[in-house]
Scaffold this motif. Structure first.
Motif, PDB file in Angstrom:
ATOM      1  N   GLN B 214       0.857  -1.184   0.000  1.00  0.00           N
ATOM      2  CA  GLN B 214       0.000   0.000   0.000  1.00  0.00           C
ATOM      3  C   GLN B 214       0.896   1.238   0.000  1.00  0.00           C
ATOM      4  O   GLN B 214       1.788   1.352   0.831  1.00  0.00           O
ATOM      5  N   LEU B 215       0.650   2.138  -0.945  1.00  0.00           N
ATOM      6  CA  LEU B 215       1.411   3.396  -0.985  1.00  0.00           C
ATOM      7  C   LEU B 215       0.456   4.562  -0.749  1.00  0.00           C
ATOM      8  O   LEU B 215      -0.715   4.490  -1.138  1.00  0.00           O
ATOM      9  N   GLN B 216       0.964   5.601  -0.150  1.00  0.00           N
ATOM     10  CA  GLN B 216       0.113   6.752   0.081  1.00  0.00           C
ATOM     11  C   GLN B 216       0.924   8.040  -0.072  1.00  0.00           C
ATOM     12  O   GLN B 216       2.063   8.128   0.391  1.00  0.00           O
ATOM     13  N   THR B 217       0.310   9.007  -0.751  1.00  0.00           N
ATOM     14  CA  THR B 217       0.901  10.342  -0.840  1.00  0.00           C
ATOM     15  C   THR B 217      -0.036  11.306  -0.134  1.00  0.00           C
ATOM     16  O   THR B 217      -1.187  11.463  -0.542  1.00  0.00           O
ATOM     17  N   PHE B 218       0.442  11.888   0.946  1.00  0.00           N
ATOM     18  CA  PHE B 218      -0.432  12.753   1.747  1.00  0.00           C
ATOM     19  C   PHE B 218      -0.491  14.188   1.218  1.00  0.00           C
ATOM     20  O   PHE B 218      -1.487  14.868   1.370  1.00  0.00           O
ATOM     21  N   VAL B 219       0.618  14.637   0.639  1.00  0.00           N
ATOM     22  CA  VAL B 219       0.681  16.010   0.117  1.00  0.00           C
ATOM     23  C   VAL B 219       1.064  15.924  -1.348  1.00  0.00           C
ATOM     24  O   VAL B 219       2.146  15.427  -1.690  1.00  0.00           O
ATOM     25  N   ASP B 220       0.195  16.424  -2.210  1.00  0.00           N
ATOM     26  CA  ASP B 220       0.327  16.172  -3.644  1.00  0.00           C
ATOM     27  C   ASP B 220       1.263  17.105  -4.386  1.00  0.00           C
ATOM     28  O   ASP B 220       1.761  16.787  -5.452  1.00  0.00           O
ATOM     29  N   GLU B 221       1.451  18.309  -3.850  1.00  0.00           N
ATOM     30  CA  GLU B 221       2.420  19.203  -4.494  1.00  0.00           C
ATOM     31  C   GLU B 221       3.124  20.014  -3.422  1.00  0.00           C
ATOM     32  O   GLU B 221       2.608  20.225  -2.328  1.00  0.00           O
ATOM     33  N   ARG B 222       4.296  20.448  -3.757  1.00  0.00           N
ATOM     34  CA  ARG B 222       5.139  21.143  -2.791  1.00  0.00           C
ATOM     35  C   ARG B 222       5.787  22.355  -3.442  1.00  0.00           C
ATOM     36  O   ARG B 222       6.020  22.361  -4.650  1.00  0.00           O
ATOM     37  N   PRO B 223       6.095  23.368  -2.636  1.00  0.00           N
ATOM     38  CA  PRO B 223       6.754  24.554  -3.172  1.00  0.00           C
ATOM     39  C   PRO B 223       8.163  24.213  -3.637  1.00  0.00           C
ATOM     40  O   PRO B 223       8.834  23.360  -3.066  1.00  0.00           O
ATOM     41  N   VAL B 224       8.599  24.883  -4.701  1.00  0.00           N
ATOM     42  CA  VAL B 224       9.966  24.705  -5.180  1.00  0.00           C
ATOM     43  C   VAL B 224      10.834  25.777  -4.530  1.00  0.00           C
ATOM     44  O   VAL B 224      10.491  26.959  -4.553  1.00  0.00           O
ATOM     45  N   ALA B 225      11.959  25.357  -3.947  1.00  0.00           N
ATOM     46  CA  ALA B 225      12.833  26.320  -3.273  1.00  0.00           C
ATOM     47  C   ALA B 225      13.456  27.252  -4.285  1.00  0.00           C
ATOM     48  O   ALA B 225      13.757  26.858  -5.423  1.00  0.00           O
ATOM     49  N   GLY B 226      13.700  28.476  -3.868  1.00  0.00           N
ATOM     50  CA  GLY B 226      14.160  29.588  -4.687  1.00  0.00           C
ATOM     51  C   GLY B 226      15.112  29.263  -5.808  1.00  0.00           C
ATOM     52  O   GLY B 226      14.728  28.931  -6.934  1.00  0.00           O
ATOM     53  N   GLY B 227      16.411  29.370  -5.535  1.00  0.00           N
ATOM     54  CA  GLY B 227      17.405  29.354  -6.600  1.00  0.00           C
ATOM     55  C   GLY B 227      17.567  28.027  -7.299  1.00  0.00           C
ATOM     56  O   GLY B 227      18.059  27.974  -8.414  1.00  0.00           O
ATOM     57  N   GLY B 228      17.216  26.966  -6.675  1.00  0.00           N
ATOM     58  CA  GLY B 228      17.527  25.655  -7.251  1.00  0.00           C
ATOM     59  C   GLY B 228      18.990  25.396  -7.029  1.00  0.00           C
ATOM     60  O   GLY B 228      19.833  26.278  -7.215  1.00  0.00           O
ATOM     61  N   GLY B 236      17.317  20.034  -8.667  1.00  0.00           N
ATOM     62  CA  GLY B 236      16.363  21.128  -8.684  1.00  0.00           C
ATOM     63  C   GLY B 236      16.686  22.208  -9.695  1.00  0.00           C
ATOM     64  O   GLY B 236      17.269  21.960 -10.750  1.00  0.00           O
ATOM     65  N   GLY B 237      16.341  23.424  -9.378  1.00  0.00           N
ATOM     66  CA  GLY B 237      16.652  24.548 -10.238  1.00  0.00           C
ATOM     67  C   GLY B 237      15.454  25.114 -10.961  1.00  0.00           C
ATOM     68  O   GLY B 237      15.497  26.218 -11.477  1.00  0.00           O
ATOM     69  N   GLU B 238      14.356  24.392 -10.985  1.00  0.00           N
ATOM     70  CA  GLU B 238      13.145  24.876 -11.646  1.00  0.00           C
ATOM     71  C   GLU B 238      12.616  26.130 -10.949  1.00  0.00           C
ATOM     72  O   GLU B 238      12.748  26.279  -9.749  1.00  0.00           O
ATOM     73  N   SER B 239      11.951  26.968 -11.740  1.00  0.00           N
ATOM     74  CA  SER B 239      11.461  28.215 -11.165  1.00  0.00           C
ATOM     75  C   SER B 239       9.970  28.172 -10.848  1.00  0.00           C
ATOM     76  O   SER B 239       9.446  29.120 -10.295  1.00  0.00           O
ATOM     77  N   ALA B 240       9.273  27.116 -11.247  1.00  0.00           N
ATOM     78  CA  ALA B 240       7.833  27.037 -10.973  1.00  0.00           C
ATOM     79  C   ALA B 240       7.580  27.170  -9.486  1.00  0.00           C
ATOM     80  O   ALA B 240       8.444  26.843  -8.678  1.00  0.00           O
ATOM     81  N   GLU B 241       6.392  27.639  -9.118  1.00  0.00           N
ATOM     82  CA  GLU B 241       6.131  27.883  -7.698  1.00  0.00           C
ATOM     83  C   GLU B 241       5.886  26.614  -6.906  1.00  0.00           C
ATOM     84  O   GLU B 241       6.339  26.495  -5.793  1.00  0.00           O
ATOM     85  N   THR B 242       5.109  25.689  -7.469  1.00  0.00           N
ATOM     86  CA  THR B 242       4.977  24.392  -6.804  1.00  0.00           C
ATOM     87  C   THR B 242       5.226  23.325  -7.859  1.00  0.00           C
ATOM     88  O   THR B 242       5.186  23.584  -9.051  1.00  0.00           O
ATOM     89  N   ARG B 243       5.485  22.121  -7.331  1.00  0.00           N
ATOM     90  CA  ARG B 243       5.772  21.019  -8.251  1.00  0.00           C
ATOM     91  C   ARG B 243       5.089  19.776  -7.709  1.00  0.00           C
ATOM     92  O   ARG B 243       4.981  19.599  -6.497  1.00  0.00           O
ATOM     93  N   GLU B 244       4.674  18.938  -8.589  1.00  0.00           N
ATOM     94  CA  GLU B 244       3.901  17.773  -8.197  1.00  0.00           C
ATOM     95  C   GLU B 244       4.781  16.744  -7.491  1.00  0.00           C
ATOM     96  O   GLU B 244       5.911  16.500  -7.898  1.00  0.00           O
ATOM     97  N   VAL B 245       4.212  16.171  -6.452  1.00  0.00           N
ATOM     98  CA  VAL B 245       4.860  15.043  -5.794  1.00  0.00           C
ATOM     99  C   VAL B 245       4.397  13.782  -6.499  1.00  0.00           C
ATOM    100  O   VAL B 245       3.203  13.479  -6.494  1.00  0.00           O
TER     101      VAL B 245
END
Lengths: 384, 384, 384, 384
Positions: B214-228, B236-245
């Motif tokens: 059984q797998l579970q994802t509790f939080v579906d997207e998360r903020p992307v940290a600034g500079g990458g 990392g390095g992406e500039s999008a504000e949130t990214r899918e988990v």
């Protein structure tokens, strides 16, 4: 609600009989406002053992015929083997006699359903004796969870580990018989764990929506003890040298709750070194807790702002039920859970109210036990 | 086996790079008979961070191009994100460069298979860095189990609980990406647990034959940290504000071994209050044990004749690896597991022998991870 | 402060020599801003063992003559038996060589006084190696106490329990000789406990004002091991069959602090089952804490508002020194305390500043050790 | 020994009255062979509270005049404040009424001596209620020590930590009065610890031969609670705003036994976070044990051949008294110690035999309490 004491008929006089009789005997001193009771009649099959027990447990008389008794008493305690839960309880409820029945509610889901329906029809109070709900540390935990102190519930873990069957020469008893007990560790221990976790998180996490289960029998047959005890509780008496074990020695399960929380469950009678190790762990978004029955006065609790789990001695005057007992740090024992649940059940019965947990709750647990067996058989997850 | 030190190329210079570099630096003082090594080249993408790290970790030079390096060194450490495990490791093995690869072996079963095949073809030593096998308490436990001290194995429990993602604002990283990491808690933590329990009981209980997961994802997207961070390790390095988990935050599983033993597994990054709580419990017919990574110097052990679990400080001179360190009761830390595994891996490589665990072991763990995912997807038990 | 590495001379190459050499070797990777050091000369008596050790511990050369060395190096580590602490340390300080001396400061109060005076006169930095001050959990506790989080201090308890002499056939060593060691468990273990509790509560509770002590020797003579090791550290080599134990095997003490707090102390080498069980407990009006060296990553802490002691894993990034090591829950070991104290000592020495604890602190501990012996001898409380 | 139930007179009806009444009420069900008792008369000062208590605790009648009662009953329970122990107990013994007296035996050594002498003269059974001797884990430990399983005893540690007075606004009670209580933590808590350790090791280590003690009072005066309770047990009723604390809040002691074993003792009502933390540790040449009252079902035990302390749940059928209660792992509580000691005391009384501990034992503990006070006063070790 009259001034007359409630007369009690009790089917079963060994382990559970003693635990409930003791509870009844202690209520007047510690819960003086509880309804008065009279231990009227003790019910069983072996007249000699029954008489000795009645004498010691404080019952006025004995009976080997439950059918003639269930409508003579105000309250009927059904502490017999699981396959004797349904008929006597239903007969009592049909006579509007209050019924307090040991867990699991029945040995089959069909019987559990009949019992639930009988309880719905009856004016009497029907309770199932999930005594671990009435541990002060558990009630304290329940209050915290309900108040949102743990936040959103993510994880539930419940284990009940014993080791009394790990020796393959341990004798066969009714607890090894599917016919009498329904299931093994699953029904005997798992019923407790599943009820307890539902009690704790049900109002926050919702119901269990799907589960997957696994049963295992490590020792397939066991020797039958010499004479056979012949009582309702042993179910024995056979002279064969060994007898087949038709129930599980252990089970595991995993489940999902409505809110997405995931759970693991396990019980065993083969966990060497574990005597009565019933543990529950819950992780929420804001806090976590751990509980162990072998240290039932304690709760390990982590709340927002804490850096580690607090080991709390839940024995302060304002903890649930503790004002009735002793000063802080003077621990209570396993048997006190029976005093608390009897206080609640008798109070409800005397007031004509429902007791929680009732037969509905018992039935829902039975549904989950059945789903675990079904999942094991068909190798599939089961939606509940 | 020449007198020349083995030259080391290491891909990855953060958490794992530091742990392995430290291990290499400590071997001469504590394991003087270990093959000498030279920290030759540190490999990564961000040149500035790489240079700073090489300086501090004691590497002679840096490279941003693993392809040009893997055949220049005697030993290649692959400590990059999971999706970078296969190609560089295979290239190294094809050049008969020894490879020590972090776990899980790969981000997909297909890649793991390619790696296993490359290792079979190569004359070089291929090891997967399941470092927890090399904890003294674990080696001690393994010896006891192999010697039959626990008897027939009935129960296995493995949990790896952390809480660093329970905050929904914790930033997205490559560990949240299926593309890079393959899976989440399952591959990162579960791989450890599954390998560790297989290591401990495999010779007694056999392989896992079926499982349900059984797998579970509790939080579906998360903020992307600034500079990458731009490094191989952050991905990392992406500039999008949130990214899918796209991976699991937690998993549970249950399994059966060849001998009938049953197991439960779990890992989470949402277990509030648990930092690195990796626990294993085993119950056998003659004894039981419990281990927790946060108290890795200790083993709770119950053997025949014991009435309770002994809490053993596995730090006596005759405990595995302990003669190299300090007197009894002077505990070692998490990083020592890397010293031990590097000692074993380098010794094997220098001698032209296989290291356990090898890529075959890594592949088998990957198979089980894949089976857990499959079971979750199809709602069925999976035979392995 | 020049760019040249500080040259190190180290007297002693066994247990403590290894611990400090390892610390020096690890500083560049984990505390890159620490002053650079060069392990120049290792000092001892047994040339062969010395050479082997120098090779393994990374020293450039060896010497059997401390007198010729102490003014050749920048820093002198005095890790010899207690009766060798005074003369070499004083000679070094007179040459303005920094001195880092193992505890207890000396084997007699008179020697400790000479050392303190020499340190006062010298421009060099003189430190005493009470390494347990530098455990992250201890520093964290100290900060809490200083901030008043525990309120007024009422109780202090310090115990250091080992069992390596409980076997009466365990061989005699210099640690059993009053002439060499000064005292037994008292100086070896009690010095640690007394310094640690003074460090923790001294700023809140003031100094110890009176105490009462008790010493006990359970085994009066011990066999002398075969060849004699002949090193400075063993002090042995005698051929007699048994030799008298002239120090205590265990001590207890009780004390009062300036603010009225009361304390109990104890150490033993006869506490069967205890390997390195150094514990401290403190109760204040607002909170309490417990610490155990065998679980040195943990602190049990109860603060205002808590219902139970929190078991805290003091391994978070913002805990003292932890940012240098691993993520939360990845525990450090006993040896890390040496890395921390060497970082602090060398930084102080390079900056021409005092190190805490200095010889003044070492002297004050020695005063208390002497007072415990005096109380035991005269059967009276001793005012300090 | 007649068939008539033993009639019981009980002075005191609060904490201790409830504990002993409960014990009497539970004997018939769990110790059916115990002498039958009749709760005849409850004795106190406040008639209203007394009547309510008699009703709830199951006494037939009440009395405010102990002098008229002590010769009317078969057994006299003296549960009053310490300064009320001597006269009523002596009067009862002179009337050959059995006496069960709470600890400490008296509030002064002189009174304890008078009581001991009266017991010597009387044909009745005189017991002092050191209930902690009757914990199954303690009895189990005692048996092991007597059988030599721990070898020669070297170390004894006893602590009794509570925190109910750490708040300086906690109200004054008779327990803060030297006149009524004799001493504070010393007599209330230390009496338990000293008796318990003497009980455990006395037959192996002999008597305490010398000791040194320290008493401390952290808060010198306390507010007097509003109305005053007026009962024998509260001793209150004064209207002054604050009242002087004339007893210790905490004590420490160290001692030597005949065989050379050394001991430390401590008790406090200022140990923040500790509710009822009574611990005993014993180290012998072959083994060690640790016990904590807050986990009274458990014993930590290390015997020859063990590598660590076993955490034993002393709840198996063949453990002392456990066959009367529940299956293994179903823990008992603090109050069960009263059931056990009442069973033993009443059995001895009915048989005309001595009960252990008797007034001689109570007197010897009192001697040690007095010696601790003397040592504190004169700043000297005291030979006993």
């Amino acid at each position: 609600m009259s001034d007359e004491p409630l007369s009690v008929g009790m089917l079963g006089y060994r382990f559970m009989g003693e635990a409930h009789s003791n509870a009844l005997a202690r209520l007047p001193m510690f819960f003086p406002e509880a309804p008065a009771t009279e231990r009227d009649v003790l019910i069983g099959r072996d007249e000699e053992a029954l008489s000795e027990a009645a004498d010691r447990l404080g019952f006025d008389r004995v009976s080997t015929d439950w059918e003639s008794v269930v409508d003579e008493v105000d309250v009927f305690y059904n502490l017999g083997p699981n396959n004797l839960h349904a008929d006597p309880s239903i007969a009592a409820l049909e006579a509007d006699t209050h019924v307090f029945c040991e867990k699991p509610l029945a040995h089959t889901l069909a019987d559990a359903e009949r019992m639930r329906d009988a309880a719905r029809e009856s004016d009497a109070t029907a309770g199932v004796a999930f005594n671990y709900r009435f541990i002060p540390a558990i009630q304290y935990a329940k209050n915290l969870i309900d108040a949102g102190e743990l936040g959103e519930i993510h994880h539930v873990r419940g284990q009940y580990l014993q080791d009394w069957l790990v020796d393959p020469t341990a004798p066969w008893s009714w607890r090894n018989s599917a016919e009498v007990a329904g299931s093994g560790a699953l029904g005997d221990l798992g019923a407790h764990t599943i009820d307890l976790t539902k009690f704790l998180v049900g109002d926050r996490a919702g119901d269990i929506t799907r589960l997957s289960g696994q049963l295992q029998t490590f020792v397939d047959e066991r020797p039958v003890a010499g004479g056979g005890e012949g009582s309702l509780e042993s179910g024995g008496g056979e002279s064969a040298e060994t007898r087949e074990v038709t129930v599980d020695d252990a089970y595991t399960a995993q489940a999902e709750f409505e809110n997405g929380a995931i759970a693991t469950y396990e019980a065993s009678r083969f966990a060497t070194g574990c005597k009565n190790d019933h543990t529950v762990e819950i992780n929420g978004s804001n806090g976590s807790l751990k509980f162990s029955l072998e240290r039932l006065n304690e709760l390990e609790l982590l709340l927002e702002g804490d850096r580690g789990f607090q080991t709390i001695n839940v024995t302060e005057a304002d903890d649930p039920y503790i004002d009735r007992w002793w000063p802080a740090g003077h621990i209570i024992g396993w048997e006190h859970t029976f005093v608390h649940e009897n206080y609640e059940f008798l109070s409800a019965a005397a007031a004509g109210e429902a007791h929680a947990p009732d037969f509905e709750d018992g039935y829902r647990v039975q549904e989950l036990l059945a789903a675990i067996e079904e999942s094991d058989e068909h190798g599939e997850w089961v939606a509940v």
